[in-house]
Design a protein around this motif. Structure first.
Motif, PDB file in Angstrom:
ATOM      1  N   ALA A 157      46.183  49.061  56.114  1.00  0.00           N
ATOM      2  CA  ALA A 157      46.740  48.695  57.416  1.00  0.00           C
ATOM      3  C   ALA A 157      45.684  48.045  58.296  1.00  0.00           C
ATOM      4  N   GLN A 158      44.469  48.574  58.265  1.00  0.00           N
ATOM      5  CA  GLN A 158      43.385  48.002  59.055  1.00  0.00           C
ATOM      6  C   GLN A 158      43.055  46.583  58.591  1.00  0.00           C
ATOM      7  N   GLU A 159      43.002  46.399  57.268  1.00  0.00           N
ATOM      8  CA  GLU A 159      42.683  45.073  56.742  1.00  0.00           C
ATOM      9  C   GLU A 159      43.788  44.076  57.063  1.00  0.00           C
ATOM     10  N   GLN A 160      45.036  44.517  56.937  1.00  0.00           N
ATOM     11  CA  GLN A 160      46.152  43.624  57.246  1.00  0.00           C
ATOM     12  C   GLN A 160      46.125  43.203  58.707  1.00  0.00           C
ATOM     13  N   ALA A 161      45.805  44.136  59.597  1.00  0.00           N
ATOM     14  CA  ALA A 161      45.729  43.812  61.022  1.00  0.00           C
ATOM     15  C   ALA A 161      44.628  42.796  61.280  1.00  0.00           C
ATOM     16  N   PHE A 264      47.096  30.463  49.327  1.00  0.00           N
ATOM     17  CA  PHE A 264      45.903  30.772  48.552  1.00  0.00           C
ATOM     18  C   PHE A 264      44.917  31.626  49.334  1.00  0.00           C
ATOM     19  N   PHE A 265      44.192  32.466  48.599  1.00  0.00           N
ATOM     20  CA  PHE A 265      43.253  33.407  49.182  1.00  0.00           C
ATOM     21  C   PHE A 265      41.983  33.469  48.342  1.00  0.00           C
ATOM     22  N   MET A 283      55.453  36.565  51.135  1.00  0.00           N
ATOM     23  CA  MET A 283      55.225  35.873  49.864  1.00  0.00           C
ATOM     24  C   MET A 283      55.536  36.829  48.715  1.00  0.00           C
ATOM     25  N   ILE A 284      55.680  36.251  47.525  1.00  0.00           N
ATOM     26  CA  ILE A 284      55.752  37.030  46.294  1.00  0.00           C
ATOM     27  C   ILE A 284      54.465  36.774  45.537  1.00  0.00           C
ATOM     28  N   HIS A 285      53.826  37.841  45.082  1.00  0.00           N
ATOM     29  CA  HIS A 285      52.585  37.658  44.329  1.00  0.00           C
ATOM     30  C   HIS A 285      52.376  38.815  43.365  1.00  0.00           C
ATOM     31  N   ALA A 286      51.456  38.602  42.428  1.00  0.00           N
ATOM     32  CA  ALA A 286      51.025  39.657  41.512  1.00  0.00           C
ATOM     33  C   ALA A 286      49.645  40.078  42.004  1.00  0.00           C
ATOM     34  N   PRO A 287      49.532  41.209  42.693  1.00  0.00           N
ATOM     35  CA  PRO A 287      48.301  41.535  43.414  1.00  0.00           C
ATOM     36  C   PRO A 287      47.093  41.887  42.554  1.00  0.00           C
ATOM     37  N   PRO A 297      53.364  40.643  52.973  1.00  0.00           N
ATOM     38  CA  PRO A 297      53.085  39.681  54.048  1.00  0.00           C
ATOM     39  C   PRO A 297      51.940  38.769  53.658  1.00  0.00           C
ATOM     40  N   VAL A 298      52.006  37.528  54.066  1.00  0.00           N
ATOM     41  CA  VAL A 298      50.918  36.595  53.778  1.00  0.00           C
ATOM     42  C   VAL A 298      49.609  37.143  54.337  1.00  0.00           C
ATOM     43  N   SER A 299      49.678  37.803  55.462  1.00  0.00           N
ATOM     44  CA  SER A 299      48.478  38.342  56.095  1.00  0.00           C
ATOM     45  C   SER A 299      47.831  39.441  55.266  1.00  0.00           C
ATOM     46  N   GLY A 300      48.556  39.976  54.267  1.00  0.00           N
ATOM     47  CA  GLY A 300      48.004  41.030  53.432  1.00  0.00           C
ATOM     48  C   GLY A 300      47.453  40.526  52.117  1.00  0.00           C
ATOM     49  N   GLY A 301      47.390  39.209  51.953  1.00  0.00           N
ATOM     50  CA  GLY A 301      46.955  38.655  50.666  1.00  0.00           C
ATOM     51  C   GLY A 301      45.458  38.575  50.502  1.00  0.00           C
ATOM     52  N   GLY A 302      44.714  38.803  51.580  1.00  0.00           N
ATOM     53  CA  GLY A 302      43.263  38.680  51.506  1.00  0.00           C
ATOM     54  C   GLY A 302      42.779  37.622  52.467  1.00  0.00           C
ATOM     55  N   SER A 303      41.620  37.067  52.216  1.00  0.00           N
ATOM     56  CA  SER A 303      41.056  36.030  53.076  1.00  0.00           C
ATOM     57  C   SER A 303      41.762  34.703  52.810  1.00  0.00           C
TER      58      SER A 303
END
Length: 310
Positions: A157-161, A264-265, A283-287, A297-303
């Motif tokens: 949650a912190q990283e997503q924020a 992309f991240f 988004m749909i992704h294979a994490p 959420p796109v915001s949770g995909g990383g940098s």
């Protein structure tokens, strides 16, 4: 943990790139071997016919005259040297030129084969090393996760924020318009239903498929493998790795995102992860290993590194 996941994804993408190159080299070697065999057969037939013709012309001489012929710069030099212009037929001329051409082709193919086989050996060794590193990293990740399950949700949650804040800032600086908070990928309303067409709709068919590093099939796939499978169903050929997929697509801004676009991240400046945008900032992704293809959420995909359209 997010950094480790990013590092692991980068290793997987490096493995995918090397594996793709190895496949291309294997195919080229197979093709060159077949062509070399055919060219050699044609060369043998043509050279034999030319040797017999030379023997007939120089029945009192030596067959080694062919060696002299092959060492000359052109046919006219040979004919002038032996003063036999009137005795050499058009077929002889054609055979001579063909022998020179086929010998050059054989030599070129042999050089390429030597280079390809050397690269093939190098790639096999590289893949073995990267496979060991990936498996070691997965073991490290499993050990890190042991006993801290309760902290993971808080950390995520912190990283997503933090990522959301970064995306908001980037959207504003790229001309987002009215200054409203960025939703992680554009304000395009709710995600499309599973019957929606295009890449977004197809990707939804694979929700729940397990993440398998190096995988690109309905039984298991990694992030870029999901893109390969989905776009392949639409008859669109895309590269195997996330970085190459970004380079091959048409770059678009955050605010241009529409369902079916790729996001992309990556960590450390490179691109190592990709997702398929489905609208509504999702988004749909294979994490990563241990997870399945899922909506996030796109915001949770990383940098976040950028987006592209095909």
């Amino acid at each position: 943990m997010a950094v480790l996941n990013g590092q692991m994804e980068a290793k997987v993408e490096s493995y995918n790139a090397a594996n793709e190159e190895l496949g291309n080299i294997d195919a080229r070697i197979e093709k060159n071997e077949a062509q070399l065999e055919e060219t050699t057969k044609t060369l043998d037939v043509t050279q034999d016919r030319l040797e017999k013709r030379v023997v007939k012309i120089y029945r009192n001489g030596s067959v080694e005259v062919l060696d002299v012929l092959m060492e000359t710069n052109d046919l006219n030099e040979f004919l002038t040297k032996f003063d036999m212009l009137t005795k050499v037929s058009e077929q002889d001329r054609d055979d001579f030129e063909q022998v020179k051409m086929l010998k050059a082709q054989v030599e070129e193919a042999q050089v390429q084969m030597t280079s390809d086989k050397s690269r093939q050996e190098s790639l096999v060794a590289q893949l073995e090393t990267e496979k060991a590193e990936i498996e070691s990293g997965l073991g490290q990740r499993k050990q890190m996760l042991s006993g801290i399950e309760g902290d993971i949700a808080t950390l995520q949650a912190q990283e997503q924020a933090a990522q959301q804040a970064a995306l908001n800032a980037q959207a504003s600086s790229s001309g987002g318009g009215d200054g409203d908070s960025y939703d992680g990928g554009g304000n395009f309303g709710p995600a499309p239903v599973s019957t929606a067409g295009g890449a977004a709709g197809i990707a939804m068919q694979y929700l729940g498929v397990p993440y398998v590093w190096g995988g690109a099939s309905p039984s298991g796939m990694d992030c870029s493998g999901l893109v390969v499978v989905v776009f392949g169903q639409m008859g669109i050929s895309v590269p195997r790795t996330a970085a190459a997929q970004y380079s091959a697509g048409t770059p678009i801004s955050y605010n241009e995102l529409a369902p079916g676009d790729l996001v992309f991240f990556g960590y450390g400046g490179g691109i190592s992860h990709v997702g398929i945008y489905i609208g509504g900032g999702s988004m749909i992704h294979a994490p990563f290993e241990g997870e399945v293809v899922q909506i996030a959420p796109v915001s949770g995909g990383g940098s976040y590194r950028g987006a592209a359209r095909y």
